[in-house]
Scaffold this active site. Sequence first.
Site, mmCIF file in Angstrom:
data_model
loop_
_atom_site.group_PDB
_atom_site.id
_atom_site.type_symbol
_atom_site.label_atom_id
_atom_site.label_comp_id
_atom_site.label_asym_id
_atom_site.label_seq_id
_atom_site.Cartn_x
_atom_site.Cartn_y
_atom_site.Cartn_z
ATOM 1 C CG HIS A 1 11.245 -26.698 -6.986
ATOM 2 N ND1 HIS A 1 11.441 -25.360 -7.149
ATOM 3 C CD2 HIS A 1 12.242 -27.311 -7.670
ATOM 4 C CE1 HIS A 1 12.521 -25.170 -7.880
ATOM 5 N NE2 HIS A 1 13.016 -26.327 -8.223
ATOM 6 C CG ASP A 4 18.230 -25.377 -14.866
ATOM 7 O OD1 ASP A 4 17.263 -25.886 -15.461
ATOM 8 O OD2 ASP A 4 18.609 -25.756 -13.748
ATOM 9 C CG HIS A 41 19.618 -23.270 -10.247
ATOM 10 N ND1 HIS A 41 18.687 -23.572 -9.304
ATOM 11 C CD2 HIS A 41 19.544 -24.259 -11.163
ATOM 12 C CE1 HIS A 41 18.039 -24.673 -9.655
ATOM 13 N NE2 HIS A 41 18.553 -25.104 -10.778
ATOM 14 C CE1 TYR A 90 13.654 -22.493 -15.740
ATOM 15 C CE2 TYR A 90 15.700 -21.269 -15.599
ATOM 16 C CZ TYR A 90 15.023 -22.464 -15.584
ATOM 17 O OH TYR A 90 15.700 -23.633 -15.386
ATOM 18 C CG HIS A 104 21.509 -28.933 -13.303
ATOM 19 N ND1 HIS A 104 22.039 -28.871 -12.043
ATOM 20 C CD2 HIS A 104 20.306 -28.301 -13.232
ATOM 21 C CE1 HIS A 104 21.188 -28.232 -11.249
ATOM 22 N NE2 HIS A 104 20.121 -27.895 -11.945
ATOM 23 C CG ASP A 135 14.729 -30.242 -13.652
ATOM 24 O OD1 ASP A 135 15.678 -30.510 -12.893
ATOM 25 O OD2 ASP A 135 14.547 -29.095 -14.113
ATOM 26 C CD GLU A 162 16.644 -28.641 -9.684
ATOM 27 O OE1 GLU A 162 17.257 -27.734 -10.287
ATOM 28 O OE2 GLU A 162 15.696 -28.415 -8.912
ATOM 29 C CG HIS A 217 13.569 -26.188 -18.088
ATOM 30 N ND1 HIS A 217 12.917 -27.349 -17.739
ATOM 31 C CD2 HIS A 217 14.543 -26.018 -17.158
ATOM 32 C CE1 HIS A 217 13.470 -27.850 -16.651
ATOM 33 N NE2 HIS A 217 14.463 -27.075 -16.294
HETATM 34 FE FE1 FEO Z 1 18.029 -26.863 -11.984
HETATM 35 FE FE2 FEO Z 1 15.949 -27.465 -14.622
HETATM 36 O O1 FEO Z 1 16.887 -27.864 -13.052
#
Ligand code: FEO
Length: 389
Positions: free
Chosen positions: A24, A164, A145, A192, A78, A82, A80, A223
């Site tokens: 993004h 994250d 986040h 990051y 989380h 991903d 989100e 990640h």
């Molecule tokens: Fe906040 Fe890796 O997503």
Amino acid sequence: MQAIEIKPNIYWVGAIDWSMRSFHGYSTSRGSSYNAYLIIDEKITLIDTVKTPFYGELISRISSVIDPAKIDYIISNHVEPDHSGSINLLITHYAKNATIVTSDPQGLKGLTARYGALKYKPVKSGDELSIGKRTLKFVATPMLHWPDSMVTYCPEEKILFSNDAFGQHIATSNRFDDENDLHAVMEEAKKYYANILMLYGKQAQSALKALSSLDIGIIATGHGIIWRKHILAILASYEKWSEGEIDDAKAVVVFDTMWGSTEKIAREITDAFTERGIAVSYFDLRCDHISDVITEVLTSKYLAVGSPTINNQMMPPVAALLCYLKGFAPKGRSAIAFGSYGWGGQSIKLVEDELRAAGCDIATDMIRVQNVPTKEQLKEIREKIISMK
Ligand code: FEO
């Protein structure tokens, strides 16, 4: 595709996104990974999933260990996509009776909005879940986040499933920190933090405090690589970054240019900082990405931003940078606006206004040069930077 055992009966079953170059808007030149973990215990437990296009990779890796239909719990740290993006497919096609563990209330709200009414078990910070020989303890990390963010700790294994936090966008076939080039990993961890977490320093400090009592042997991130050898190094970096510690001997010089005059000023400013013993990170927005600029802003005291004037405005790449910068609200930076112009010259004041709006302190008068800077003007610019506080 195979699962990778990270401890007896605990597997990495995530996906590697080798080709991703933009997350993004954040440039990801080394790709990324979406890390999910499978724990084989009395209750088969999956911690996080992967981005939807990688669902097949997740299923393939889980299937190399166990039938995915046997999953009892999916811990969703989380919302989100991903990390949560494959929950619905997994529930629909395999783990039809699985319970999804999520933070209360934000995780529950977010997952319900995305995936509808599934079998949820909302948990609060400090709640524990026994999955057999092992226990999972949940720690809320709000705004690290997103409001729903949480991490999961397994005391019997000393593993923190951090989602994250402590992650890096890096695609690699080696899962652990000590199997990779540490410099590259730390570079990506810094990028990051800067691009995902810089705005949330206070929340990061609270999370570090909450995690400080845990005995952590492995940080299994959402990640990039898994930390097992350099845990103290990444925790120390997060302490430093979240405190907003900046280096008086570092500067960022960033600009766009039309016919080279603003570039000439940028070079003069760079030389002047260098003469002062201040190391410069130099970014030309014709070829450099704003997310790399933000990475260096994270730890630099000085920030010089330059733009020529076009149609009474600053150049659009500079506007994009300053819009992005404002979102991070960096504190304690000494900033300077500069640029050349043909007539009007409104851009430099606009840049200065935006730097102020981002929370920077304006260190010295803006540098405005009509047309091409002369030798004398460049000398004045040098002297201004050398005498600047
Ligand atoms: Fe906040 Fe890796 O997503």
